[in-house]
Enzyme design. Sequence first.
Site, PDB file in Angstrom:
ATOM      1  N   HIS A 145     -67.193 -11.459  52.118  1.00 41.08           N
ATOM      2  CA  HIS A 145     -65.949 -10.752  51.776  1.00 41.08           C
ATOM      3  C   HIS A 145     -65.758 -10.731  50.257  1.00 41.08           C
ATOM      4  O   HIS A 145     -64.699 -10.327  49.774  1.00 41.08           O
ATOM      5  CB  HIS A 145     -64.732 -11.480  52.364  1.00 41.08           C
ATOM      6  CG  HIS A 145     -64.563 -11.335  53.848  1.00 41.08           C
ATOM      7  ND1 HIS A 145     -64.785 -10.171  54.526  1.00 41.08           N
ATOM      8  CD2 HIS A 145     -64.145 -12.235  54.780  1.00 41.08           C
ATOM      9  CE1 HIS A 145     -64.516 -10.357  55.813  1.00 41.08           C
ATOM     10  NE2 HIS A 145     -64.132 -11.600  55.992  1.00 41.08           N
ATOM     11  N   TYR A 192     -64.670   1.670  59.876  1.00 37.82           N
ATOM     12  CA  TYR A 192     -64.234   1.177  61.192  1.00 37.82           C
ATOM     13  C   TYR A 192     -63.814   2.368  62.052  1.00 37.82           C
ATOM     14  O   TYR A 192     -64.093   2.419  63.245  1.00 37.82           O
ATOM     15  CB  TYR A 192     -63.059   0.218  60.988  1.00 37.82           C
ATOM     16  CG  TYR A 192     -62.501  -0.404  62.246  1.00 37.82           C
ATOM     17  CD1 TYR A 192     -62.956  -1.645  62.679  1.00 37.82           C
ATOM     18  CD2 TYR A 192     -61.507   0.234  62.992  1.00 37.82           C
ATOM     19  CE1 TYR A 192     -62.436  -2.230  63.834  1.00 37.82           C
ATOM     20  CE2 TYR A 192     -60.982  -0.341  64.140  1.00 37.82           C
ATOM     21  CZ  TYR A 192     -61.447  -1.574  64.553  1.00 37.82           C
ATOM     22  OH  TYR A 192     -60.931  -2.154  65.696  1.00 37.82           O
TER      23      TYR A 192
HETATM   24  S1  PPS Z   1     -62.484 -11.400  59.397  1.00 36.83           S
HETATM   25  O1  PPS Z   1     -61.821 -12.621  59.914  1.00 36.83           O
HETATM   26  O2  PPS Z   1     -61.876 -10.975  58.128  1.00 36.83           O
HETATM   27  O3  PPS Z   1     -63.934 -11.529  59.269  1.00 36.83           O
HETATM   28  O4  PPS Z   1     -62.108 -10.292  60.482  1.00 36.83           O
HETATM   29  P1  PPS Z   1     -62.929  -8.963  60.790  1.00 36.83           P
HETATM   30  O5  PPS Z   1     -63.971  -9.257  61.781  1.00 36.83           O
HETATM   31  O6  PPS Z   1     -63.329  -8.285  59.540  1.00 36.83           O
HETATM   32  O7  PPS Z   1     -61.811  -8.039  61.456  1.00 36.83           O
HETATM   33  C1  PPS Z   1     -61.109  -8.381  62.633  1.00 36.83           C
HETATM   34  C2  PPS Z   1     -60.638  -7.089  63.254  1.00 36.83           C
HETATM   35  O8  PPS Z   1     -61.752  -6.425  63.878  1.00 36.83           O
HETATM   36  C3  PPS Z   1     -61.431  -6.159  65.244  1.00 36.83           C
HETATM   37  N1  PPS Z   1     -62.646  -6.204  66.084  1.00 36.83           N
HETATM   38  C4  PPS Z   1     -63.067  -5.178  66.830  1.00 36.83           C
HETATM   39  N2  PPS Z   1     -62.597  -3.933  66.973  1.00 36.83           N
HETATM   40  C5  PPS Z   1     -63.247  -3.115  67.846  1.00 36.83           C
HETATM   41  N3  PPS Z   1     -64.327  -3.492  68.569  1.00 36.83           N
HETATM   42  C6  PPS Z   1     -64.839  -4.730  68.451  1.00 36.83           C
HETATM   43  N4  PPS Z   1     -65.901  -5.080  69.169  1.00 36.83           N
HETATM   44  C7  PPS Z   1     -64.202  -5.640  67.539  1.00 36.83           C
HETATM   45  N5  PPS Z   1     -64.432  -6.917  67.173  1.00 36.83           N
HETATM   46  C8  PPS Z   1     -63.470  -7.248  66.284  1.00 36.83           C
HETATM   47  C9  PPS Z   1     -60.460  -7.295  65.595  1.00 36.83           C
HETATM   48  O9  PPS Z   1     -59.772  -7.014  66.780  1.00 36.83           O
HETATM   49  C10 PPS Z   1     -59.597  -7.310  64.339  1.00 36.83           C
HETATM   50  O10 PPS Z   1     -58.735  -6.175  64.264  1.00 36.83           O
HETATM   51  P2  PPS Z   1     -57.235  -6.139  64.850  1.00 36.83           P
HETATM   52  O11 PPS Z   1     -56.640  -4.863  64.329  1.00 36.83           O
HETATM   53  O12 PPS Z   1     -56.517  -7.356  64.343  1.00 36.83           O
HETATM   54  O13 PPS Z   1     -57.386  -6.119  66.340  1.00 36.83           O
END
Ligand code: PPS
Length: 303
Positions: free
Chosen positions: A98, A201
């Site tokens: 990050h 995304y």
């Molecule tokens: S971190 O902790 O900063 O590394 O988080 P990061 O992985 O970048 O982001 C977390 C968000 O990604 C969503 N997420 C997903 N969305 C769709 N499909 C899949 N498979 C998936 N896996 C993780 C996760 O739900 C977080 O977003 P939000 O909006 O909070 O749901």
Amino acid sequence: MSDGYMWFEGVPFPVVGYTLEHLKAMHNFVFKDEDVLILSFPKSGTNWLIEILCLIHSKGDPTWIQSVPIWERSPWVETMNGYEALKGREGPGHVSSHLPIQLFPKSLFQSKTKVIYLIRNPRDTLASGYFFWSISNFVKKPESLEQYFVGSPKEMEALVTGGRACSARALLTEVAFGSWLEHVCGWMSMRGKENFLIVSYEELKQDTRNMIQKICQFLGRTLEPEEMHLVLKNSSFQVMKENKMSNYSLLPNWLLDEKNGSLMRRGTTGDWKNHFTVAQAEVFDKIFQEKMAGLPRELFPWE
Ligand code: PPS
């Protein structure tokens, strides 16, 4: 550290898992040309992309993603454990980060390492971050979405009335890893390089298969239709949410209060609309337009 962050070179870091000593040493980390680097501002969907890359690597076979924690499959170069694991790794592999560009190990810029920069509507990273940091004990807990966004009601009022220039503090300067605007502007300076791919995304969500194909092309990999099917299935939100190697449920409760939320929260686009007030949305637009004016609009594929 008293304000709930560990500051390094003007950037706030979580207080657990990071040390100044490691961050300084990490600067000399040497990237291999065959490494694949996943870069993003927090809460952009990084873990989703990591899962997809692991599954591309295993051609859809879920054995690896079901047996090894996600942070071991693609260690974070800036964390203490991740850096130690990467230092001891002999062959090439996945690396996550990050970090903003100015703090990144310089060896990257002389290497042919393939870099995938994941970008997400900052309104959604903001909402996602607000909920995630509220259940975690490694950064300052936000008091409210507004406090997380702009700092204080006074700041909000100043921004709404436009009485002074948009604050540099606004739009996530004092949150883990600093400002989304600076992160994106910094890394976008690499766009156009042949080892740099930008993935959003939003596009990943809208047409996952097509984006996975694009990622495969960038990596020089191919997937048979059945392998593609397995990558899609095993990286889906529902399957990831249930995979304890990927959903962060292996973290101890004192770090992440799983009773009140999860990394795998909604997994949708546009959820910010359920949380922003009209005034917050307007302030956001104003700052975004001002700070991102130098970059082409098509880099940001969201409304
Ligand atoms: S971190 O902790 O900063 O590394 O988080 P990061 O992985 O970048 O982001 C977390 C968000 O990604 C969503 N997420 C997903 N969305 C769709 N499909 C899949 N498979 C998936 N896996 C993780 C996760 O739900 C977080 O977003 P939000 O909006 O909070 O749901």
